[in-house]
Design an enzyme around this catalytic site. Structure first.
Site, mmCIF file in Angstrom:
data_model
loop_
_atom_site.group_PDB
_atom_site.id
_atom_site.type_symbol
_atom_site.label_atom_id
_atom_site.label_comp_id
_atom_site.label_asym_id
_atom_site.label_seq_id
_atom_site.Cartn_x
_atom_site.Cartn_y
_atom_site.Cartn_z
ATOM 1 N N ASN A 46 81.244 54.068 -4.107
ATOM 2 C CA ASN A 46 82.090 53.566 -3.008
ATOM 3 C C ASN A 46 82.115 54.522 -1.814
ATOM 4 O O ASN A 46 82.000 55.731 -1.988
ATOM 5 C CB ASN A 46 83.530 53.384 -3.485
ATOM 6 C CG ASN A 46 83.649 52.223 -4.462
ATOM 7 O OD1 ASN A 46 82.641 51.585 -4.801
ATOM 8 N ND2 ASN A 46 84.848 51.956 -4.937
ATOM 9 N N ILE A 47 82.330 53.948 -0.648
ATOM 10 C CA ILE A 47 82.405 54.770 0.562
ATOM 11 C C ILE A 47 83.370 55.920 0.369
ATOM 12 O O ILE A 47 83.097 57.058 0.716
ATOM 13 C CB ILE A 47 82.886 53.926 1.763
ATOM 14 C CG1 ILE A 47 81.842 52.864 2.082
ATOM 15 C CG2 ILE A 47 83.168 54.822 2.970
ATOM 16 C CD1 ILE A 47 81.771 52.478 3.538
ATOM 17 N N LYS A 48 84.492 55.614 -0.234
ATOM 18 C CA LYS A 48 85.551 56.604 -0.419
ATOM 19 C C LYS A 48 85.034 57.907 -1.016
ATOM 20 O O LYS A 48 85.438 58.997 -0.628
ATOM 21 C CB LYS A 48 86.624 55.991 -1.321
ATOM 22 C CG LYS A 48 87.947 56.703 -1.247
ATOM 23 C CD LYS A 48 88.964 56.020 -2.147
ATOM 24 C CE LYS A 48 90.011 57.048 -2.578
ATOM 25 N NZ LYS A 48 90.771 56.615 -3.739
ATOM 26 N N GLY A 49 84.120 57.771 -1.988
ATOM 27 C CA GLY A 49 83.453 58.960 -2.498
ATOM 28 C C GLY A 49 84.275 59.816 -3.428
ATOM 29 O O GLY A 49 85.208 59.347 -4.084
#
Ligand code: B12
Ligand code: B12
Ligand SMILES: Cc1ncc(COP(=O)(O)O)c(C=O)c1O
Ligand SMILES: Cc1ncc(COP(=O)(O)O)c(C=O)c1O
Lengths: 250, 495, 250, 495
Positions: free
Chosen positions: A126-129
């Site tokens: 996910n972008i959130k990382g």
């Protein structure tokens, strides 16, 4: 370090002190305490101090033992799996994919078997990382298909084929009864079977209790353990999939 | 919820058959209830309910009893139809008689519990101590559960094998092959219930048993729980949707039925708000817990559950490295306590921020226990120092109970001295969370609940209403839908 | 117990699970983690799970490891030092001393060397006692001379002679650098030297970290470990010093 | 206390010589100060103080300097006498000059500390974190102390080897052979001070160093502490009497001198009330702690110590299995806090009820830390999970600091919410202990303090005034007794 041999350190160099706890399926009595000391001895504690013994019901006893282990640790004999690829920035990753490949890399991710722990794979994808690094979705030159939890192996193989995946990333967090090992080997076997030899996508397994050196046994190309960051995974993908300039020169 | 009253599911229909006494499975361990409901679905559809086709077949003499009928249906040698007129009336009456027997068993089980609690006694104090066993093997679970009870557990939960929630059938028999948990089966329920009754007698304390009415077979498992005198069931209005990607409609329909059963059986439900905090941040998402508790309360009351049956969940999951983390936990825990003064709140231990440092973990669990005592929690799920490592060892449970005992005995009375001032840190934080919860509720009212779930409001999961597992097993009820189990539960009738 | 071989118990019979923690004098990196696993392996953990590693400053790393030990514990091979004497009540002790000896038994107690932990020996000697049992002073037929803490060995020998001690009880609680072993062996040697052969008083050593089977190595007649009660000690004194009827019949 | 003003001891006299700069030892490691004082004692007696005989000999040219004089005295080749008239005046002046140099060094050290604290800064918050090292080897102690400081320690105490308290001399040089602690020597003080200054600079926080001014050489060690800029010293008015069977008169005399030095050197004393609770029961004997604190305060003020130098001790030693044990601890700790609002109270961790169960021990230490935070303790001696097993491992210290950090950061602010009601359990208990303390004080006033000590009032130890170790080194002062160190300290003079 002074020399390659070390011993555990309690409060004095070379004292070898370790702490051990375990349960024996024996009622708590002198014999059980003797049995605990026998085990400690077999583990190499000499002398072993039995500092705590507690009955847990009529059939089990819990022990805490301290002692000095006779074993020496040979630091030179430790084989560290060296990171076989350079750590790249997101920019470098994108560049390394874009120019030679001229298309996006396609990554399929999933938590397979009955495992539903997606936080780990989501941290990678996910972008959130994770740990301050953005996940693979953030990379312009990667296309990520995250299939989520409890994906069955046949379903995974099918999606990978349909998407023409370059890499398949699977996560396994539950390890009781070696579930992670069974599921991962089953997965890699299915890919080998479904694809003509040498054409299967890059297979990557990850999870907190994996041993990073177990690639061969698991039949995958790379294993990532606890604390993995998305950047490491992206760098590895580039290393393994995007023929880098150096590699292209014969 | 209107959805739940206008749909049925294969599992609701199978639950009726279980209530009517149909048990067992074929050689491949596929339960007879599945065969029979599948046969109805294939031949007639389930939108009218299976009651009419099934009991019509019995009335017609297609088979002498339910079991034979199911066996015949498995081999395709039964013809089912939707009876009409007098046939329908007759079939409905027969079905109601059969279901009534099941409901009365559930009633008897409840009375039996009341009797045992009276005779043996409830735990001497709050919170009740709740411990899990999770070996995957019912025959290892049993001695461990007994050991835990002897060590002080008031409630034993048998954790379920991974994957069971997505099975569209309930396994049969005693099982030894679960992963990180043991299958929920009627026989496993029975074995554990008997073991705990035995140790409860030994200890002079009624030991409660918990399992999961969750996943694709929630209605059936709730029914089995009622039949085998389980005392609490994990049962959340959104868990399956969010964490198992089960279709929302399926979930709401199954949910309502299972809660009606729990209401009848005197079972306390345990909701799953703790789970949001394992995926989302426990501070940022604190208000989603409150909102979910309110929703769980609403659906529970609608299904007939009383306040004393609402084991609403919350958890100690704030990053312990955050300044004032413990006081934030107290604020959240107090908020729940004050919003739901009559509910037996279930307080869940730290899991997400537990690490392999078992010493630190043991300490954190101690502070979790303290927060439980200070804020008057009702059911305390005991944390394990090996949370980040393995499913609990026997010794972990023993150490954990020792931790609880120390904290409760040594510091439990500290609530006498605990008075967060009105404008202090704790009360201010509680008010803030409440305000955020009200905001979110307003938005849900405006947008609709299915949209909120679809948008990732809870636990950061996005779940659209027209996707997810188990959708195929949902049917909109046709006019004339008959399900005597639902009727008996709604009427409170016994026959 | 079903059979004489057991293994540690985590949550399943035979799983062999133990917990270990220790420090290595290495900076925290992959090599140190490998070294920790090497040690775990030498201790018999297979597989070993490294579940926690934490740098403690630049030179040390702390580890927690879980794993299954391959060792088997042979319960039959455990030798339990059986209590070689019957446990007597205070009444029986007094009677057993009074009739044959016709005088009180004289017991000298001390905490020797630089050790000042008197709580343990006081628990054995003082009326107040330990674990609900009265101490030796309570016994009518015992006379107790408690010399207290930090008694030097020559001083102890002298007092023992002056008092015509039948038994000398010494306590040792500090064990760092084996202080308890040095002090006790020094003490027993001094008694053997000061008394004609075979006439030295009965020598008893006690303390929480003593191994009860170490009498010979320490040169004493009996060793008592943690949790000893006064009644046990009194019973032993009778057994060793008061010729019991059974012993007198030839 | 009159006793202290009318007697002297060999150690007080040796302390004068140390202040005057006499250091070093013979080949058998017997310090020159011992040789010289022994020579005075043998030839003249110490009742007039050693100042006159010693500086008379120097003035007379028996030796060019103190060191040579001491060396000659060791071989018996010096004749000492008690000078009279002008000789006495001259000797006294020379002695005062010599002692003045030492006092000024102590003053410089104190100014240096003030400067460093100003530059590097004090610990950011209370309580100060106090950690022990105890390897027996100064060269193992040093890296461990540095590691502890890096891990968060504000104060490092180097625990002393067993047996040192009964040595009637201070060992010399760097030492590596202590048992369960490291010898207190001037060189060890210097080495550790330098190491902590180094790490303090690295961390931007002044790290305090503690040792023991206790046992037969208390005055000398206090002097060395002043000369080497130690910051705190364990120093109790009764510890030596009760726990080392040191003669009470010797103790009171040595005590007063050492406290005068501490007052001058800006050293915080740490009293030893915790020790009573390791031998007596912490609930029954709670009031003896209060009484001892009041006595320690009294003697300390009498010797010139300021409130900020009174690190009065107390401890968390109640049996944790006792119901409400934690709240009893809070009551006792609050009582001390309220009785001595300006004293930097030193809060000691559980030791007696620690067992080999290191997990339980880690939890108990966490609650000890919490009690410290809730009751506003000033100096927190960090408990070790291996208390019942070994002297602390490096990792024990690291884990213990992690424990403190968690409790302080996560729950430290809880004092905002902690308000024991006036008639609640905690305040009631505190009042009861105070009442018992007042009763006991009344009895002591009636019977006399030496009788109280003789009767076993403290820590259950009976210590008559005319027995105990070190009695031989005590002398009643003769008229004309001279000790310029005492004069300088009492006058606050520098030369
Ligand atoms: C959060 C959580 C849950 C959540 C999961 C929510 C979700 N959507 O993921 C919920 C509450 C639903 C849950 C449920 C259960 N859980 Co759970 N859960 C945890 C918990 C607390 C944290 C796991 C986590 O999120 N870690 C944080 C992430 C970021 O770390 P990570 O997973 O290690 O991932 C990192 C690396 O490993 C790596 N990585 C991981 N995967 C991959 C993949 C690739 C390709 C790569 C490159 C890297 C990579 O990169 C990540 C970032 O560094 C752990 C306990 C703990 N403290 O560890 C237990 C734990 C994992 N759960 C456990 C169990 C048993 C369960 C249940 C099976 C219990 C039950 N029977 O009901 C259920 C059912 C779940 C199922 N069917 O699988 C056990 C597993 C025991 C074992 N060793 O076998 C644990 C250890 C707890 C315990 N001690 O019992 N759980
Ligand atoms: C109380 C105590 C003290 C008190 C002692 C007061 C006193 N008058 O005894 C005080 C505060 C003075 C003290 C000081 C020190 N202590 Co201390 N102390 C303890 C403590 C907390 C409890 C010991 C105790 O009383 N146990 C209760 C009694 C009843 O149990 P016990 O001694 O085991 O005795 C039983 C049996 O062993 C047996 N037994 C014992 N002796 C004998 C003798 C005979 C003949 C028989 C038959 C049986 C027998 O019977 C008894 C009843 O069952 C322990 C930590 C702990 N929790 O164990 C540290 C501990 C023993 N102390 C320790 C140390 C290092 C010290 C110091 C040396 C520190 C220092 N350098 O300043 C000092 C100095 C003391 C000295 N010179 O010896 C260490 C020893 C480490 C080691 N293994 O080497 C410990 C383990 C703490 C630690 N982890 O550092 N201490
Ligand atoms: C409400 C609820 N249902 C079910 C479960 C277990 O889920 P599953 O059996 O689907 O893994 C949990 C997790 O603890 C839960 O909180
Ligand atoms: C005040 C005081 N002095 C001295 C000591 C140490 O005593 P010793 O060095 O005599 O063993 C202690 C024990 O911790 C103490 O509390």
């Amino acid at each position: 370090m002074s020399g390659a041999i070390v011993r555990p350190y309690g409060d004095t160099t070379g004292d070898g002190m370790v702490q051990v706890s375990f349960t024996l399926p024996l009622p708590h009595d002198k014999r059980a305490e003797g049995a605990a000391l026998q085990l400690a001895e077999k583990m190499g504690l000499a002398p072993a101090l039995l500092v705590h013994a507690k009955a847990m019901g009529p059939d089990f006893t819990f022990f805490v033992v301290y002692g000095s282990v006779t074993h020496l640790v040979d630091v030179d004999a430790v084989t560290v799996v060296p990171r076989e690829f350079p750590l790249l920035s997101a920019k470098e990753v994108n560049a390394a994919i874009k120019s030679p490949l001229r298309r996006k890399l396609l990554v399929v991710g999933a938590c397979i078997g009955t495992d539903a722990h997606t936080v780990g794979i989501d941290a990678i994808l996910n972008i959130k990382g994770f740990a301050g690094e953005k996940g693979l979705e953030y990379y312009r030159e990667l296309r990520v298909v995250n299939l989520g939890a409890q994906v069955l192996v046949p379903e995974l193989v099918e999606r990978a084929r349909a998407e023409r995946a370059d890499a398949v990333l699977v996560s396994q967090v539950v390890t009781q009864r070696d579930a992670h090992i069974h599921n991962t080997t089953q997965m890699s076997a299915a890919f080998r079977e479904a694809y003509p030899a040498g054409t299967a996508p890059l297979l990557v397994a990850g999870g907190p209790r994996f041993d990073e050196s177990a690639t061969a046994a698991l039949g995958v190309d790379r294993v990532f353990g606890k604390g993995t960051t998305p950047g490491e995974v992206a760098s590895f993908l580039v290393h393994a999939l995007a023929p880098l300039p150096a590699a292209r020169t014969p | 919820m209107k959805l739940a009253r206008t749909h049925t599911t294969v599992s609701v229909e199978r639950a009726l058959l279980r209530m009517a006494g149909l048990t067992g499975a074929d050689a491949e361990r596929i339960p007879w209830v599945n065969h029979l409901v599948d046969a109805v679905r294939d031949q007639v559809g389930i939108e009218h309910g299976v009651a009419l086709p099934v009991w019509d077949a019995l009335v017609r003499g297609e088979a002498p009893d339910l079991l034979t009928l199911a066996q015949l249906s498995a081999s395709g040698s039964v013809t089912l139809r939707l009876p009409e007129g007098r046939d329908a009336t007759r079939a409905a009456a027969a079905a109601r008689r059969a279901a009534g027997a099941g409901v009365r068993t559930i009633d008897r089980r409840r009375a039996e519990r009341d009797r045992l609690v009276k005779r043996l006694g409830d735990p001497p104090r709050r919170p009740w101590i709740y411990l899990i066993v999770a070996t995957g093997d019912i025959y290892e679970d049993i001695p461990q559960a007994k050991a835990a009870a002897r060590g002080g557990a008031d409630v034993i939960a048998v954790i379920r094998s991974t994957g069971q929630s997505l099975l569209d059938y309930v396994p049969e028999g005693a099982t030894r092959e679960g992963y990180a948990g043991t299958y929920a089966t009627q026989e496993n329920f029975r074995l554990m219930r008997a073991a705990l009754d035995e140790v409860g007698k030994e200890l002079g304390r009624y030991i409660r048993l918990t399992n999961y009415a969750s996943g694709l077979c929630m209605p059936e498992i709730a029914t089995l729980a009622g039949l085998e005198r389980l005392d609490m069931m994990l049962n959340d209005s959104m868990y399956g949707i969010l964490f198992r990607d089960i279709n929302p409609v399926r979930t709401f329909v199954d949910q309502r039925f299972s809660r009606q059963v729990h209401a009848r059986a005197g079972i306390i439900i345990n909701t799953g708000e703790d789970n949001y905090l394992t995926t989302a941040d426990a501070v940022e998402a604190a208000h989603t817990v409150t909102v979910s508790q309110l929703m769980n309360e609403f659906f529970a009351k609608e299904a007939g559950l009383a306040n004393w049956q609402l084991g609403l969940g919350h958890a100690f999951e704030i990053n312990p490295d955050l300044p004032d983390s413990f006081r934030l936990e107290l604020a959240h825990a107090l908020l729940a306590r004050e919003l739901f003064p009559d509910a037996p709140l279930k307080w869940m231990p730290p899991t997400k921020h537990m690490t392999g440092d078992v010493f630190r973990g043991y300490l954190l669990d101690g502070f979790f226990n303290l927060a439980g005592a200070l804020t008057g929690q009702s059911i305390l799920l005991v944390g394990m120092m090996t949370e980040a490592v393995v499913t609990p060892f026997l010794s972990d449970r023993d150490l954990a109970l020792q931790n609880v005992r120390y904290v409760m005995d040594a510091a439990g009375g500290l609530c006498e001295d605990f008075h967060p001032p009105r404008d202090g840190f704790i009360q201010t934080r509680a008010r803030q969370v409440l305000a955020e919860a009200i905001d979110l509720l307003d938005r849900i009212v405006d947008d609709g609940m299915l949209n909120a779930i679809g948008d990732g409001t809870f636990g950061l999961m996005k779940r659209p209403a027209d996707a997810g597992k188990g959708l195929a097993g949902v049917a909109k009820r046709a006019p004339g839908y008959v399900n005597p189990a639902i009727d008996l539960l709604e009427e409170g009738a016994t026959r």
